[in-house]
Design an enzyme around this catalytic site. Structure first.
Site, short mmCIF file in Angstrom:
data_model
loop_
_atom_site.label_atom_id
_atom_site.label_comp_id
_atom_site.label_asym_id
_atom_site.label_seq_id
_atom_site.Cartn_x
_atom_site.Cartn_y
_atom_site.Cartn_z
N ARG A 89 -28.92 -2.24 -44.10
CA ARG A 89 -27.76 -2.78 -44.81
C ARG A 89 -27.95 -4.28 -45.02
O ARG A 89 -27.89 -5.06 -44.07
CB ARG A 89 -26.46 -2.52 -44.03
CG ARG A 89 -25.24 -3.11 -44.74
CD ARG A 89 -23.91 -2.53 -44.28
NE ARG A 89 -23.51 -2.92 -42.95
CZ ARG A 89 -22.30 -2.70 -42.44
NH1 ARG A 89 -21.38 -2.07 -43.16
NH2 ARG A 89 -22.01 -3.07 -41.20
N ASP A 113 -17.03 -5.68 -35.21
CA ASP A 113 -17.85 -6.48 -36.10
C ASP A 113 -16.94 -7.35 -36.95
O ASP A 113 -15.75 -7.51 -36.64
CB ASP A 113 -18.82 -5.61 -36.92
CG ASP A 113 -18.12 -4.77 -38.00
OD1 ASP A 113 -16.90 -4.95 -38.22
OD2 ASP A 113 -18.81 -3.94 -38.61
#
Length: 532
Positions: free
Chosen positions: A166, A446
């Site tokens: 990613r 996150d």
């Protein structure tokens, strides 16, 4: 020591540490510079279009399906066939790109590991370049690690997970690499380096260059990624369709353009994913000026209800109609081996969440910790006996604009405000120290966590939201609660740990963004200036 690459009008402003020259070779930098010169103007234009659309939302317009792309939604077509290594993705583990994490995740027993240069990684120069070294070593067959403290050795096992990468979103720059005097896009930097160094090696190993793409706001941004894929493949002499992507549907506008996103990337896409935490943030962000869309406490915004349930069901139906995978969301719980009771509660939550996903028709799911792989695997093995659920078309699902905008029922409480402050500030502080995946109160958090926290407080301050006890969320209440929570956090962490951290900067950033007259699109943009 920084250096200048042997490429015209390119400057490397980051330190060149051990082995950095392997990743930042002249050929690799020339490849990135070509991507920048070919696509940066288009990228910037699309970011300006986000700003213009937000002005319409602020004026009262609501997100809706696009009239001009009705033909795409209503016609029959499918995406390109899915490559064999990606046909069974029942459990995926995600995490940052530090060396030990990469080895443990590849060895975790999950079918897929998403190596995250985005929300689970604070984008320091060191993190981004050394992450690329780690992934290059994976394909070179020489990734190992010895823990300096314990002496424990880590090596890649015989059956590693399929690797997906990613990159950062379109909005973040990479300030350590300048092309023609301008920072390159973080997305092109992360994608380009991995593609350049590893595409052929991954293909030779029976896999390929596979990606997760974040933060897209609509099909035109998907078109840009498709253009980048085609250009990169041509430059490297690879056939069209070599690179494959799963798109995270984690913004509210993108939920209204799922068909169109699949269409734009139809030669390169394999599926869509429910990026639930960023989706909550985007729901708040895009509808922030409309008091009808005030949400309850974060803990009450759950996947089985209201707009989250609607978007996940629509994603399944849309993907399966087009021959693409519909991936479920993250189980963020962290097993607690020292507290059996708390551990049992956490595992039960994970199991119930995965049963909902598999029962609804998802083709796989995410976990954040290796200990959760067996829990999720058992559920999908039991409820999904085949490799996927592409044949589950969910033709019973009917989700339109009203369902995608349905607000969760619930309450706003002082406890919710305190949790937003406590978690948001601590995450930002860890991020400023270079940590992107942060364990807080038995959850792996996150950047989406901090985004939800500050966005929710901003929205509550903006509209003078009422709490369950009758009080109004005011600047005075927020400042008082912030001060009180930081006293508690300092005691909780110990004064020595707290005072050695970057809490003054984290508090100031969280406070200023929560109380600002205008809403900053991403906290990681001003925060990046503090670490770049």
């Amino acid at each position: 020591m920084s250096g200048t690459a042997e490429v015209a009008e390119v400057e490397i402003r980051g330190e060149m540490n051990d082995r950095y020259d392997e990743i930042l070779s002249s050929d690799a930098i020339a490849f990135i510079a070509d991507l920048h010169r070919s696509f940066d103007e288009q990228r910037r234009r699309l970011l300006k279009m986000r700003v213009e659309r937000q002005k319409r939302f602020d004026a009262g317009e609501l997100p809706d399906f696009l009239a001009e792309t009705r033909h795409v939604r209503e016609s029959d077509w499918t995406v390109a066939p899915i490559p064999a290594p990606l046909l069974d993705r029942r459990v995926e583990i995600t995490g940052p790109v530090d060396r030990k994490m990469v080895i443990n995740a590849l060895n975790s027993g999950a079918r897929v590991f998403m190596a995250d240069f985005e929300d689970a990684t604070a984008p320091t120069w060191q993190n981004q370049v050394e992450g690329q070294i780690n992934l290059k070593d994976r394909w070179d067959g020489k990734i190992d690690f010895t823990d300096p403290a314990s002496g424990k050795k880590y090596r890649l096992g015989p059956d590693p997970a399929v690797l997906l990468v990613r990159p950062r979103g379109w909005h973040l720059p990479e300030n350590h690499l300048l092309v023609d005097g301008e920072p390159v896009s973080g997305a092109l930097f992360d994608f380009g380096l991995y593609m350049f160094h590893n595409a052929r090696k991954a293909l030779a190993a029976g896999a390929g260059p596979y990606f997760y793409l974040p933060k897209l706001e609509g099909h035109l941004e998907a078109r840009l990624w498709n253009d980048v894929f085609v250009h990169a493949q041509d430059a490297l002499g690879l056939p069209n369709g070599t690179a494959r992507a799963t798109i995270l549907i984690e913004t509210l506008p993108a939920a209204f353009e799922m068909d169109e996103i699949l269409w734009e990337l139809k030669d390169h896409i394999v599926g869509l994913n429910c990026g639930r935490w960023d989706y909550i943030f985007s729901f708040i962000k895009r509808l922030r000026n409309n008091p009808d869309y005030l949400l309850p406490d974060r803990g009450q915004v759950v996947m089985g209800e209201a707009f989250l349930r609607a978007y996940s069901l629509r994603l399944i139906k849309t993907c399966h109609r087009r021959g693409a995978f519909a991936m479920g969301g993250m189980a963020a719980q962290i097993p607690n081996r020292r507290d059996p009771e708390a551990n049992e509660i956490a595992l039960a939550k994970v199991k119930a969440d995965k049963e909902r996903e598999a029962g609804n028709g998802h083709d796989g799911t995410w976990v954040a910790h290796p200990d959760l792989v067996p829990v999720a695997m058992e559920v999908f093995d039991r409820l999904m006996p085949g490799s996927n659920q592409l044949d589950n078309l969910r033709e019973d699902v009917s989700v339109g604009q009203a369902e995608l905008l349905e607000v969760h029922k619930g309450t706003r409480t002082e406890t919710g405000v305190r949790e937003n402050i406590r978690v948001g500030v601590q995450y930002i502080e860890a991020w400023l120290r270079g940590k992107g995946a942060v364990p807080l109160y038995n959850l792996m958090e996150d950047a989406a966590t901090a985004e939800i926290s500050r966005a929710q407080i901003w929205q509550q301050l903006r509209h003078g939201a009422s709490l369950e006890d009758g009080r109004t969320v005011t600047p005075e209440l927020f400042r008082m609660t912030l001060d009180d929570e930081m006293v508690k956090v300092r005691a909780e962490l110990t004064p020595e740990v707290y005072d050695a951290g970057r809490f003054p900067e984290a508090i100031a950033l969280f406070r200023d963004m929560s109380m600002s007259e205008t809403f900053e699109e991403f906290l990681t943009v001003p925060a990046y200036r503090l670490i770049a």
